[in-house]
Design a protein around this motif. Structure first.
Motif, PDB file in Angstrom:
ATOM      1  N   PRO A   1       7.322  12.127  -9.150  1.00 23.62           N
ATOM      2  CA  PRO A   1       8.562  12.060  -9.942  1.00 23.62           C
ATOM      3  C   PRO A   1       9.792  12.353  -9.087  1.00 23.62           C
ATOM      4  O   PRO A   1       9.675  12.860  -7.962  1.00 23.62           O
ATOM      5  N   VAL A   2      10.956  12.052  -9.620  1.00 25.47           N
ATOM      6  CA  VAL A   2      12.197  12.336  -8.909  1.00 25.47           C
ATOM      7  C   VAL A   2      12.450  13.839  -8.885  1.00 25.47           C
ATOM      8  O   VAL A   2      11.929  14.585  -9.718  1.00 25.47           O
ATOM      9  N   THR A   3      13.242  14.267  -7.926  1.00 32.72           N
ATOM     10  CA  THR A   3      13.822  15.602  -7.958  1.00 32.72           C
ATOM     11  C   THR A   3      15.168  15.461  -8.655  1.00 32.72           C
ATOM     12  O   THR A   3      16.018  14.676  -8.201  1.00 32.72           O
ATOM     13  N   PRO A   4      15.396  16.158  -9.764  1.00 37.50           N
ATOM     14  CA  PRO A   4      16.645  15.973 -10.512  1.00 37.50           C
ATOM     15  C   PRO A   4      17.871  16.325  -9.667  1.00 37.50           C
ATOM     16  O   PRO A   4      17.870  17.305  -8.917  1.00 37.50           O
ATOM     17  N   ALA A   5      18.896  15.503  -9.784  1.00 33.04           N
ATOM     18  CA  ALA A   5      20.171  15.769  -9.126  1.00 33.04           C
ATOM     19  C   ALA A   5      21.069  16.554 -10.073  1.00 33.04           C
ATOM     20  O   ALA A   5      21.016  16.374 -11.290  1.00 33.04           O
ATOM     21  N   ALA A   6      21.895  17.424  -9.510  1.00 33.35           N
ATOM     22  CA  ALA A   6      22.815  18.205 -10.335  1.00 33.35           C
ATOM     23  C   ALA A   6      23.809  17.302 -11.041  1.00 33.35           C
ATOM     24  O   ALA A   6      24.232  17.579 -12.171  1.00 33.35           O
ATOM     25  N   ARG A   7      24.184  16.217 -10.401  1.00 31.64           N
ATOM     26  CA  ARG A   7      25.085  15.212 -10.958  1.00 31.64           C
ATOM     27  C   ARG A   7      24.901  13.943 -10.147  1.00 31.64           C
ATOM     28  O   ARG A   7      24.341  13.977  -9.049  1.00 31.64           O
ATOM     29  N   VAL A   8      25.342  12.816 -10.667  1.00 30.64           N
ATOM     30  CA  VAL A   8      25.241  11.548  -9.946  1.00 30.64           C
ATOM     31  C   VAL A   8      26.648  10.988  -9.771  1.00 30.64           C
ATOM     32  O   VAL A   8      27.282  10.567 -10.727  1.00 30.64           O
ATOM     33  N   LEU A   9      27.116  10.995  -8.526  1.00 31.85           N
ATOM     34  CA  LEU A   9      28.446  10.487  -8.228  1.00 31.85           C
ATOM     35  C   LEU A   9      28.416   9.173  -7.449  1.00 31.85           C
ATOM     36  O   LEU A   9      29.313   8.350  -7.590  1.00 31.85           O
ATOM     37  N   ASP A  10      27.402   8.984  -6.610  1.00 32.48           N
ATOM     38  CA  ASP A  10      27.382   7.808  -5.745  1.00 32.48           C
ATOM     39  C   ASP A  10      25.953   7.607  -5.251  1.00 32.48           C
ATOM     40  O   ASP A  10      25.393   8.475  -4.586  1.00 32.48           O
ATOM     41  N   THR A  11      25.357   6.472  -5.587  1.00 27.27           N
ATOM     42  CA  THR A  11      23.963   6.234  -5.208  1.00 27.27           C
ATOM     43  C   THR A  11      23.807   5.660  -3.804  1.00 27.27           C
ATOM     44  O   THR A  11      22.692   5.389  -3.360  1.00 27.27           O
ATOM     45  N   THR A  12      24.921   5.498  -3.078  1.00 29.45           N
ATOM     46  CA  THR A  12      24.855   4.987  -1.710  1.00 29.45           C
ATOM     47  C   THR A  12      23.968   5.886  -0.846  1.00 29.45           C
ATOM     48  O   THR A  12      24.154   7.093  -0.802  1.00 29.45           O
ATOM     49  N   GLY A  13      23.015   5.285  -0.166  1.00 32.53           N
ATOM     50  CA  GLY A  13      22.193   6.035   0.780  1.00 32.53           C
ATOM     51  C   GLY A  13      20.972   6.709   0.199  1.00 32.53           C
ATOM     52  O   GLY A  13      20.222   7.360   0.942  1.00 32.53           O
ATOM     53  N   ALA A  14      20.722   6.568  -1.100  1.00 35.91           N
ATOM     54  CA  ALA A  14      19.564   7.249  -1.688  1.00 35.91           C
ATOM     55  C   ALA A  14      18.253   6.814  -1.038  1.00 35.91           C
ATOM     56  O   ALA A  14      17.403   7.646  -0.694  1.00 35.91           O
ATOM     57  N   GLY A  15      18.091   5.520  -0.860  1.00 34.47           N
ATOM     58  CA  GLY A  15      16.870   5.029  -0.215  1.00 34.47           C
ATOM     59  C   GLY A  15      16.775   5.453   1.241  1.00 34.47           C
ATOM     60  O   GLY A  15      15.680   5.756   1.748  1.00 34.47           O
ATOM     61  N   ASP A  16      17.914   5.471   1.939  1.00 32.92           N
ATOM     62  CA  ASP A  16      17.935   5.878   3.341  1.00 32.92           C
ATOM     63  C   ASP A  16      17.493   7.338   3.484  1.00 32.92           C
ATOM     64  O   ASP A  16      16.740   7.686   4.387  1.00 32.92           O
ATOM     65  N   LEU A  17      17.995   8.186   2.577  1.00 29.41           N
ATOM     66  CA  LEU A  17      17.652   9.605   2.652  1.00 29.41           C
ATOM     67  C   LEU A  17      16.235   9.869   2.172  1.00 29.41           C
ATOM     68  O   LEU A  17      15.570  10.797   2.654  1.00 29.41           O
ATOM     69  N   PHE A  18      15.744   9.039   1.238  1.00 34.50           N
ATOM     70  CA  PHE A  18      14.332   9.172   0.867  1.00 34.50           C
ATOM     71  C   PHE A  18      13.462   8.944   2.098  1.00 34.50           C
ATOM     72  O   PHE A  18      12.527   9.710   2.365  1.00 34.50           O
ATOM     73  N   ALA A  19      13.766   7.897   2.850  1.00 37.77           N
ATOM     74  CA  ALA A  19      12.992   7.615   4.070  1.00 37.77           C
ATOM     75  C   ALA A  19      13.082   8.774   5.049  1.00 37.77           C
ATOM     76  O   ALA A  19      12.098   9.125   5.714  1.00 37.77           O
ATOM     77  N   ALA A  20      14.273   9.394   5.139  1.00 39.16           N
ATOM     78  CA  ALA A  20      14.442  10.541   6.037  1.00 39.16           C
ATOM     79  C   ALA A  20      13.506  11.678   5.655  1.00 39.16           C
ATOM     80  O   ALA A  20      12.828  12.272   6.511  1.00 39.16           O
ATOM     81  N   GLY A  21      13.468  11.986   4.358  1.00 34.32           N
ATOM     82  CA  GLY A  21      12.601  13.061   3.907  1.00 34.32           C
ATOM     83  C   GLY A  21      11.131  12.754   4.137  1.00 34.32           C
ATOM     84  O   GLY A  21      10.368  13.603   4.622  1.00 34.32           O
TER      85      GLY A  21
ATOM     86  N   GLU B   1      20.046  14.964  -3.202  1.00 30.81           N
ATOM     87  CA  GLU B   1      21.254  15.584  -2.639  1.00 30.81           C
ATOM     88  C   GLU B   1      22.335  14.550  -2.361  1.00 30.81           C
ATOM     89  O   GLU B   1      23.512  14.774  -2.662  1.00 30.81           O
ATOM     90  N   VAL B   2      21.950  13.396  -1.812  1.00 33.96           N
ATOM     91  CA  VAL B   2      22.976  12.453  -1.357  1.00 33.96           C
ATOM     92  C   VAL B   2      23.670  11.760  -2.526  1.00 33.96           C
ATOM     93  O   VAL B   2      24.817  11.325  -2.391  1.00 33.96           O
ATOM     94  N   ILE B   3      23.032  11.671  -3.681  1.00 34.84           N
ATOM     95  CA  ILE B   3      23.694  11.029  -4.824  1.00 34.84           C
ATOM     96  C   ILE B   3      24.593  12.007  -5.595  1.00 34.84           C
ATOM     97  O   ILE B   3      25.286  11.609  -6.524  1.00 34.84           O
ATOM     98  N   GLU B   4      24.595  13.269  -5.185  1.00 29.87           N
ATOM     99  CA  GLU B   4      25.432  14.261  -5.847  1.00 29.87           C
ATOM    100  C   GLU B   4      26.876  14.247  -5.357  1.00 29.87           C
ATOM    101  O   GLU B   4      27.733  14.936  -5.901  1.00 29.87           O
ATOM    102  N   HIS B   5      27.146  13.470  -4.309  1.00 29.09           N
ATOM    103  CA  HIS B   5      28.492  13.429  -3.744  1.00 29.09           C
ATOM    104  C   HIS B   5      28.797  12.021  -3.244  1.00 29.09           C
ATOM    105  O   HIS B   5      27.911  11.160  -3.148  1.00 29.09           O
ATOM    106  N   ILE B   6      30.052  11.776  -2.926  1.00 29.57           N
ATOM    107  CA  ILE B   6      30.459  10.491  -2.368  1.00 29.57           C
ATOM    108  C   ILE B   6      30.045  10.431  -0.905  1.00 29.57           C
ATOM    109  O   ILE B   6      30.300  11.355  -0.130  1.00 29.57           O
TER     110      ILE B   6
ATOM    111  N   ARG C   1      25.700  10.342   3.711  1.00 27.90           N
ATOM    112  CA  ARG C   1      25.153  11.345   4.614  1.00 27.90           C
ATOM    113  C   ARG C   1      25.027  12.676   3.882  1.00 27.90           C
ATOM    114  O   ARG C   1      25.874  13.004   3.048  1.00 27.90           O
ATOM    115  N   PRO C   2      24.000  13.475   4.170  1.00 25.01           N
ATOM    116  CA  PRO C   2      23.835  14.751   3.468  1.00 25.01           C
ATOM    117  C   PRO C   2      24.976  15.711   3.776  1.00 25.01           C
ATOM    118  O   PRO C   2      25.490  15.761   4.892  1.00 25.01           O
TER     119      PRO C   2
END
Length: 330
Positions: free
Chosen positions: A264-284, A308-313, A316-317
């Motif tokens: 399952p997903v790890t819940p984000a505190a908020r969703v501001l920008d989905t840019t890079g979500a897949g890139d950071l998943f690969a990083a993890g 983490e990355v979708i919680e901000h604009i 990059r983390p």
């Protein structure tokens, strides 16, 4: 002797210019919301002038992944071409500042540094308008054999699989990695990449040149020309030793021969920008893999980084990903 890098990534060296606008900005310019378009130098110049103040940060899919790996405590290197111009200097400074090893000298001739003009609407959707520029001039001379051999995993993005020169560079790097007994990982990047290079991508898999494959749900379905995700996942089973299919809010599925494990997903505190979500998943995931963690935990690390990355604009983390992983996984 320990490996110098956990991951060496090859990809488009792009500077992201991120600006927030209402939907009517896109409508007025006839740009489909949520799309990823390749644009000309002329359109890039015009759009750049019209978006107003924006945040500039070095980006590109594989480069974002390396930044995430470093934030997670890993060691990463990046290979990508920029030009000797303002945006090229921005890219080199930013990626080195986060701790990624980046040694490619800027090109003094040819096209300008690539840029991605990202319009973020209030619902956190991002619309990407990309001018590739000097990215497409990456060639075999940019591949350092010693660096490839010194990396536990070679990782490359499907976005770069288009012009002949970068393809030759990737083929050279993968041959070196395989000769050195290293793992080769690939991300399909986008549906339009799959549609343009389906035969090539399947060929890489069928020849045993890919050890780890990353795809989102739509890319996986496009790869096997089906509308059913279960059919696509079944087609991946055994095609590569390890595949990971991300499914947005549905989490991810880890596929190994004869086995599937949903995470399952790890819940984000908020969703501001989905840019890079897949890139950071690969990083993890890749960081966990190089640490010898169980595949399920690797995927959980991916969801932590993506959250983490979708919680901000920006792609990059900004938080300490290593600390977040320790809090959830130990």
């Amino acid at each position: 002797m320990p490996d110098q890098f956990d991951v060496l990534a090859i990809g488009n060296a792009i500077v992201d210019v991120i600006a927030s606008h209402e939907d009517d900005f896109l409508e007025g310019k006839g740009i489909p919301k949520g799309s990823m378009r390749l644009i000309s130098a002329e359109e890039a110049e015009t759009l750049y002038a019209s978006i107003g103040p924006g945040r500039e940060v070095s980006g590109g899919s594989a480069a974002n992944t390396t930044a995430g790996i470093v934030s997670l405590g890993g060691r990463a290197a990046f290979v990508g071409r920029v030009s000797d111009d303002q945006l090229g200097r921005v890219f080199a400074h930013d990626i080195r500042a986060v701790g990624v090893d980046y040694r490619i000298p800027p090109a003094r001739n040819g096209r300008p540094t690539g840029q991605c003009l990202i319009i973020v609407t209030p619902d956190a959707q991002r619309t990407m308008n990309t001018y590739l520029g000097s990215c497409q001039e990456l060639d075999e001379s940019d591949i350092d054999e010693a660096a490839v051999r010194a990396a536990s995993i070679l990782y490359f993005e499907g976005y770069l699989w288009d012009p002949p020169a970068p393809i030759r560079a990737i083929r050279k790097a993968t041959a070196i990695a395989r000769d050195a007994g290293r793992k080769v990982a690939m991300t399909l990047s986008d549906v339009f990449c799959v549609e343009g290079h389906r035969a090539d991508f399947l060929g890489l898999m069928d020849r045993g040149e890919i050890d780890i494959l990353f795809a989102n749900e739509n890319e996986a379905k496009s790869l096997f020309q089906t509308d059913d995700i279960d059919t696509a996942i079944a087609a991946l089973d055994g095609r590569v030793p390890l595949a990971v299919v991300t499914r947005s809010e549905k989490g991810a599925v880890v596929v190994t021969p004869g086995q599937r494990e949903a995470v399952p997903v790890t819940p984000a505190a908020r969703v501001l920008d989905t840019t890079g979500a897949g890139d950071l998943f690969a990083a993890g995931f890749l960081t966990g893999f190089t640490q010898g963690r169980a595949l399920k935990d690797c995927a959980v690390m991916g969801t932590i980084a993506a959250a983490e990355v979708i919680e901000h604009i920006g792609a990059r983390p900004e938080a300490d990903l290593k600390a977040r992983v320790k809090a959830l996984l130990g």
